[in-house]
Design a protein around this motif. Structure first.
Motif, PDB file in Angstrom:
ATOM      1  N   SER A 148      -2.159  -1.366  -3.776  1.00  0.00           N
ATOM      2  CA  SER A 148      -2.837  -0.228  -3.545  1.00  0.00           C
ATOM      3  C   SER A 148      -2.307   1.129  -3.678  1.00  0.00           C
ATOM      4  O   SER A 148      -0.861   1.134  -3.017  1.00  0.00           O
ATOM      5  CB  SER A 148      -3.647  -0.328  -2.330  1.00  0.00           C
ATOM      6  OG  SER A 148      -4.106  -1.442  -2.240  1.00  0.00           O
ATOM      7  N   ILE A 149      -2.730   2.085  -4.213  1.00  0.00           N
ATOM      8  CA  ILE A 149      -2.305   3.607  -4.201  1.00  0.00           C
ATOM      9  C   ILE A 149      -3.424   4.481  -3.406  1.00  0.00           C
ATOM     10  O   ILE A 149      -4.526   4.317  -4.066  1.00  0.00           O
ATOM     11  CB  ILE A 149      -1.823   4.230  -5.788  1.00  0.00           C
ATOM     12  CG1 ILE A 149      -1.013   2.967  -6.269  1.00  0.00           C
ATOM     13  CG2 ILE A 149      -1.524   5.422  -5.590  1.00  0.00           C
ATOM     14  CD1 ILE A 149      -0.305   3.641  -7.780  1.00  0.00           C
ATOM     15  N   ILE A 150      -3.090   4.861  -2.500  1.00  0.00           N
ATOM     16  CA  ILE A 150      -4.123   5.678  -1.717  1.00  0.00           C
ATOM     17  C   ILE A 150      -3.610   7.327  -1.681  1.00  0.00           C
ATOM     18  O   ILE A 150      -2.545   7.466  -1.394  1.00  0.00           O
ATOM     19  CB  ILE A 150      -4.295   5.309  -0.450  1.00  0.00           C
ATOM     20  CG1 ILE A 150      -4.265   3.900  -0.149  1.00  0.00           C
ATOM     21  CG2 ILE A 150      -5.227   5.950   0.509  1.00  0.00           C
ATOM     22  CD1 ILE A 150      -4.869   3.462   1.323  1.00  0.00           C
ATOM     23  N   VAL A 151      -4.655   7.987  -2.246  1.00  0.00           N
ATOM     24  CA  VAL A 151      -4.371   9.232  -2.197  1.00  0.00           C
ATOM     25  C   VAL A 151      -5.404  10.068  -0.937  1.00  0.00           C
ATOM     26  O   VAL A 151      -6.306   9.580  -0.984  1.00  0.00           O
ATOM     27  CB  VAL A 151      -4.924  10.170  -3.519  1.00  0.00           C
ATOM     28  CG1 VAL A 151      -5.053  11.686  -3.339  1.00  0.00           C
ATOM     29  CG2 VAL A 151      -3.716  10.049  -4.740  1.00  0.00           C
ATOM     30  N   SER A 152      -4.723  10.554  -0.164  1.00  0.00           N
ATOM     31  CA  SER A 152      -5.339  10.978   0.954  1.00  0.00           C
ATOM     32  C   SER A 152      -4.724  12.170   1.853  1.00  0.00           C
ATOM     33  O   SER A 152      -3.353  12.369   1.760  1.00  0.00           O
ATOM     34  CB  SER A 152      -5.579   9.806   2.158  1.00  0.00           C
ATOM     35  OG  SER A 152      -6.242  10.225   3.102  1.00  0.00           O
TER      36      SER A 152
ATOM     37  N   THR B  96      -4.065   7.142   6.995  1.00  0.00           N
ATOM     38  CA  THR B  96      -3.096   6.641   6.196  1.00  0.00           C
ATOM     39  C   THR B  96      -1.721   6.070   6.481  1.00  0.00           C
ATOM     40  O   THR B  96      -1.246   5.023   6.131  1.00  0.00           O
ATOM     41  CB  THR B  96      -2.932   8.015   5.053  1.00  0.00           C
ATOM     42  OG1 THR B  96      -4.127   8.313   4.731  1.00  0.00           O
ATOM     43  CG2 THR B  96      -2.303   7.588   3.737  1.00  0.00           C
ATOM     44  N   SER B  97      -1.221   6.833   7.527  1.00  0.00           N
ATOM     45  CA  SER B  97       0.197   6.290   7.701  1.00  0.00           C
ATOM     46  C   SER B  97      -0.028   4.890   8.705  1.00  0.00           C
ATOM     47  O   SER B  97       0.715   4.210   8.919  1.00  0.00           O
ATOM     48  CB  SER B  97       0.747   7.432   8.724  1.00  0.00           C
ATOM     49  OG  SER B  97       0.042   8.057   9.635  1.00  0.00           O
TER      50      SER B  97
ATOM     51  N   ILE C 253       0.890  -1.211  -0.096  1.00  0.00           N
ATOM     52  CA  ILE C 253      -0.006   0.008   0.056  1.00  0.00           C
ATOM     53  C   ILE C 253       1.070   1.193   0.146  1.00  0.00           C
ATOM     54  O   ILE C 253       1.759   1.256   0.780  1.00  0.00           O
ATOM     55  CB  ILE C 253      -1.072   0.041   1.207  1.00  0.00           C
ATOM     56  CG1 ILE C 253      -1.795  -1.337   1.358  1.00  0.00           C
ATOM     57  CG2 ILE C 253      -1.768   1.207   1.416  1.00  0.00           C
ATOM     58  CD1 ILE C 253      -2.708  -1.225   2.584  1.00  0.00           C
ATOM     59  N   THR C 254       0.695   1.889  -1.096  1.00  0.00           N
ATOM     60  CA  THR C 254       1.716   3.284  -1.088  1.00  0.00           C
ATOM     61  C   THR C 254       0.663   4.440  -1.100  1.00  0.00           C
ATOM     62  O   THR C 254      -0.271   4.554  -1.772  1.00  0.00           O
ATOM     63  CB  THR C 254       2.532   3.428  -2.376  1.00  0.00           C
ATOM     64  OG1 THR C 254       3.316   2.188  -2.595  1.00  0.00           O
ATOM     65  CG2 THR C 254       3.367   4.404  -2.386  1.00  0.00           C
ATOM     66  N   ALA C 255       1.120   5.405  -0.279  1.00  0.00           N
ATOM     67  CA  ALA C 255       0.069   6.638  -0.191  1.00  0.00           C
ATOM     68  C   ALA C 255       0.713   7.615  -0.760  1.00  0.00           C
ATOM     69  O   ALA C 255       2.067   7.801  -0.826  1.00  0.00           O
ATOM     70  CB  ALA C 255       0.065   6.646   1.189  1.00  0.00           C
ATOM     71  N   ILE C 256      -0.084   8.577  -1.431  1.00  0.00           N
ATOM     72  CA  ILE C 256       0.427   9.830  -1.878  1.00  0.00           C
ATOM     73  C   ILE C 256      -0.028  10.871  -0.979  1.00  0.00           C
ATOM     74  O   ILE C 256      -1.643  10.853  -1.019  1.00  0.00           O
ATOM     75  CB  ILE C 256      -0.153   9.997  -3.361  1.00  0.00           C
ATOM     76  CG1 ILE C 256       0.736   8.977  -4.338  1.00  0.00           C
ATOM     77  CG2 ILE C 256       0.523  11.370  -3.936  1.00  0.00           C
ATOM     78  CD1 ILE C 256       0.015   8.778  -5.834  1.00  0.00           C
TER      79      ILE C 256
ATOM     80  N   TYR D  14       4.423   2.729   2.358  1.00  0.00           N
ATOM     81  CA  TYR D  14       5.210   3.680   2.103  1.00  0.00           C
ATOM     82  C   TYR D  14       4.561   5.111   1.704  1.00  0.00           C
ATOM     83  O   TYR D  14       3.318   4.706   1.392  1.00  0.00           O
ATOM     84  CB  TYR D  14       6.072   3.034   0.863  1.00  0.00           C
ATOM     85  CG  TYR D  14       7.324   3.727   0.349  1.00  0.00           C
ATOM     86  CD1 TYR D  14       8.587   3.435   0.953  1.00  0.00           C
ATOM     87  CD2 TYR D  14       7.385   4.865  -0.324  1.00  0.00           C
ATOM     88  CE1 TYR D  14       9.760   3.888   0.648  1.00  0.00           C
ATOM     89  CE2 TYR D  14       8.627   5.340  -0.967  1.00  0.00           C
ATOM     90  CZ  TYR D  14       9.909   4.976  -0.500  1.00  0.00           C
ATOM     91  OH  TYR D  14      11.178   5.540  -0.667  1.00  0.00           O
ATOM     92  N   ILE D  15       5.111   5.952   1.823  1.00  0.00           N
ATOM     93  CA  ILE D  15       4.535   7.320   1.558  1.00  0.00           C
ATOM     94  C   ILE D  15       5.308   8.351   0.833  1.00  0.00           C
ATOM     95  O   ILE D  15       6.533   8.296   1.081  1.00  0.00           O
ATOM     96  CB  ILE D  15       4.202   7.922   2.907  1.00  0.00           C
ATOM     97  CG1 ILE D  15       3.321   7.080   3.778  1.00  0.00           C
ATOM     98  CG2 ILE D  15       3.303   9.440   2.971  1.00  0.00           C
ATOM     99  CD1 ILE D  15       2.821   7.565   5.249  1.00  0.00           C
TER     100      ILE D  15
END
Ligand SMILES: Nc1ncnc2c1ncn2[C@@H]1O[C@H](COP(=O)(O)OP(=O)(O)OP(=O)(O)O)[C@@H](O)[C@H]1O
Ligand SMILES: [Mg+2]
Lengths: 260, 282
Positions: free
Chosen positions: B208-212, B218-219, B46-49, B224-225
């Motif tokens: 998963s790519i999460i924009v939030s 999210t964290s 899961i990578t967050a942006i 990874y962020i």
């Protein structure tokens, strides 16, 4: 002065760009039609909302136009003692001109504007791009069935308009003005030519259906995705359809009836 | 024209990444949204942006999905260069990507059930009974089986987004792009969503790519962020590393203070001068 010229230049460039986008859109739509055939449900739903829902306005307008034609025609014809040709006159005007033209104008106002608003709103609410991300081509899934429905519905509606108009004319002619009922129908039957009148009328209404549906769908697809953008696009649909129908009618009439 | 002639470093990417973005530049009119950024999204993670509003997070997702062409750079998804794929292959690729739009983007002329069934009916030849079980399963997962007969306009914003999530996972994609999945959710459904996203990832192994903006949630689930601001990556790392970061930018973002190197205001002319200008009344 320079500024005005620049403005004119920009506008011209803008309209050419739009014409280009419109043509591309049309080609994509035409190539999307193949995908509608295996899914008749999509087409039937659209035939209902584009065609069936226009029945009422077409029927009522056709009736009144026929009645007025009959009334006006009677005053002119009776000066020459030619009331017997009333049916012929009403039928010719309807089948050749008023049927295709007036029903196309009504169609643009009733169904065209609805199509533009629907597509424009789908764009504004990201439904079209959502569909694209689901690997569904909105041109095939949304646009093509509507286009085909418009193409099919228009000639049928024009036919309905003319038929009802002829009945309305007869109602006024023989019911109100005392024209001989037999003469009303007999002259019509004898003089209306299948090729010259009916086929040409159908060609006209197919052309108008093609153009108005294309304009309506493209304006929606090309609309600025905001409330104001959609409302402007809807207005443009009605205005541009009206101009195109009237202009094309002149050209088609000149081509079809030029030599007799 | 070097959009067609990628530089050598373009394809040098992490072996294990499902999506790799290389030297991406993109502008909207005069505004530069991305200025030569490179990001990697690892398989099964899961990578967050994260980043301030208007930095281009949604734009990045649209670039990855092939809905916008980059001005420069390449985006490779599962070994395929998204922007050089012919339309057919691009659509083939998109079938394996689920996207949750910020607005939900449900089709308003059909009910919730048909919305979730839509991708199944479009892309599979499954019998209706099978579709029914799948749809009910997906709706159950987001806790909304009870609204299957509602029309989209009868749903609240948060519910619509959860239905959209059910639709995004209908085809069991290899990757899901979530645009703000947590906005508009109450604490309970938020918890359920966080759990759902996490378990989709671990149970089905999807990426998963999460924009939030929701730093906390999210964290909690991201592996990874990336933190974006002003067209650049201003920080990246595991949630722990991000929290520990000494960068003033990142600290400001994670703690939500208005003052700092990241501007809360969209660029504008001097505030005082602007106030002195006489307004125009319509
Ligand atoms: N269609 C468009 N035309 C012109 N500019 C646009 C368009 N869409 C977005 N932008 C601009 O691109 C920038 C990035 O937009 P984007 O929607 O990607 O932001 P975001 O990071 O998702 O913000 P948010 O967190 O508020 O959703 C914004 O500054 C916006 O002004
Ligand atoms: Mg966004």
């Amino acid at each position: 002065m320079i500024e005005q010229l620049q403005l004119l230049g920009n506008q011209t460039r803008g309209s050419f760009a739009k014409l280009g986008r419109g043509t591309r859109f049309l080609l994509q739509t035409l190539s999307g039609i193949g995908s509608v055939i295996p899914r008749p449900r999509l087409l039937l739903n659209q035939l209902y909302s584009v065609g069936v829902l226009s029945f009422l306005i077409i029927t009522i307008s056709g009736l009144f136009v026929g009645m007025v034609l009959s009334l006006q025609g009677y005053y002119t014809l009776s000066d020459f003692g030619a009331e017997a040709s009333l049916g012929l006159m009403v039928a010719t005007s309807l089948v050749r001109e008023l049927g295709p033209v007036v029903s196309a104008l009504l169609f643009a106002g009733r169904a065209g504007s609805a199509l533009t608003a629907e597509i424009g709103l789908m764009k504004a609410t990201e439904q079209l791009s959502g569909m694209e991300m689901m690997a569904v081509d909105p041109i095939q899934r949304i646009i093509a069935p509507r286009f085909l429905a418009g193409l099919i519905a228009m000639p049928l509606l024009a036919g309905l308009f003319s038929a009802i108009g002829i009945l309305g004319g007869q109602l006024v002619g023989s019911g109100l003005l005392g024209v001989d009922d037999g003469a009303y129908w007999a002259q019509m039957q004898a003089k209306i030519d299948f090729q010259d009148d009916i086929v040409n009328g159908i060609i006209k209404s197919i052309t108008f259906g093609f153009v108005t549906t294309w304009i309506a769908l493209f304006e929606g697809y090309d609309a600025t995705p905001t409330a104001e953008g959609v409302s402007r696009a809807t207005t443009r649909t009605v205005v541009n359809s009206a101009f195109s129908v009237l202009g094309l009618d002149f050209i088609l009439t000149a081509l079809m009836f030029g030599d007799d | 024209m070097d959009y067609f002639l990628p530089r050598m470093d373009t394809f040098v990417s992490n072996q294990n990444s499902l999506v790799s973005v290389r030297n991406l530049s993109f502008s909207r009119g005069p505004k530069v949204i991305f200025d030569n950024v490179s990001l990697d999204f690892e398989r099964g993670k899961i990578t967050a942006i994260m980043g301030p509003s208007g930095t281009g997070k949604t734009t990045l997702l649209k670039l990855i999905g092939g809905q916008l062409p980059p001005a420069q750079g390449t985006i490779v998804v599962d070994g395929e260069n998204v922007h050089q794929l012919p339309r057919k292959q691009l659509f083939q690729l998109r079938k394996r990507i689920g996207m949750l739009f910020q607005s939900g983007a449900l089709l308003t002329d059909m009910n919730v059930y048909d919305n979730v069934a839509f991708p199944l009916r479009e892309h599979t030849r499954l019998p209706e009974t099978m579709i029914r079980s799948l749809v009910l399963m997906k709706l159950q997962a987001v806790g909304l089986r009870g609204v299957k007969d509602f029309m989209p306009n009868e749903l609240s914003g948060g519910m619509a987004r959860r239905v959209a999530l059910a639709r995004a996972i209908a085809l069991d994609p290899m990757m899901i792009l979530y645009d703000e999945p947590f906005t508009g959710q109450d604490p309970i459904s938020m918890g359920v969503l966080v759990h759902l996203i996490k378990s989709l990832n671990s149970a089905l192994g999807l990426t998963s790519i999460i924009v939030s903006h929701d730093v906390h949630e999210t964290s909690a689930i991201a592996d990874y962020i990336y933190v974006l601001a002003d067209g650049k990556i201003i920080g990246q790392g595991t949630p722990e590393a991000i929290r520990q970061s000494s960068s003033a930018w990142i600290q400001q973002f994670m703690n939500g203070t208005a003052d700092g190197p990241v501007h809360f205001h969209y660029p504008a002319k001097d505030y005082f001068d602007d106030l002195l200008l006489s307004g125009k009344r319509y």
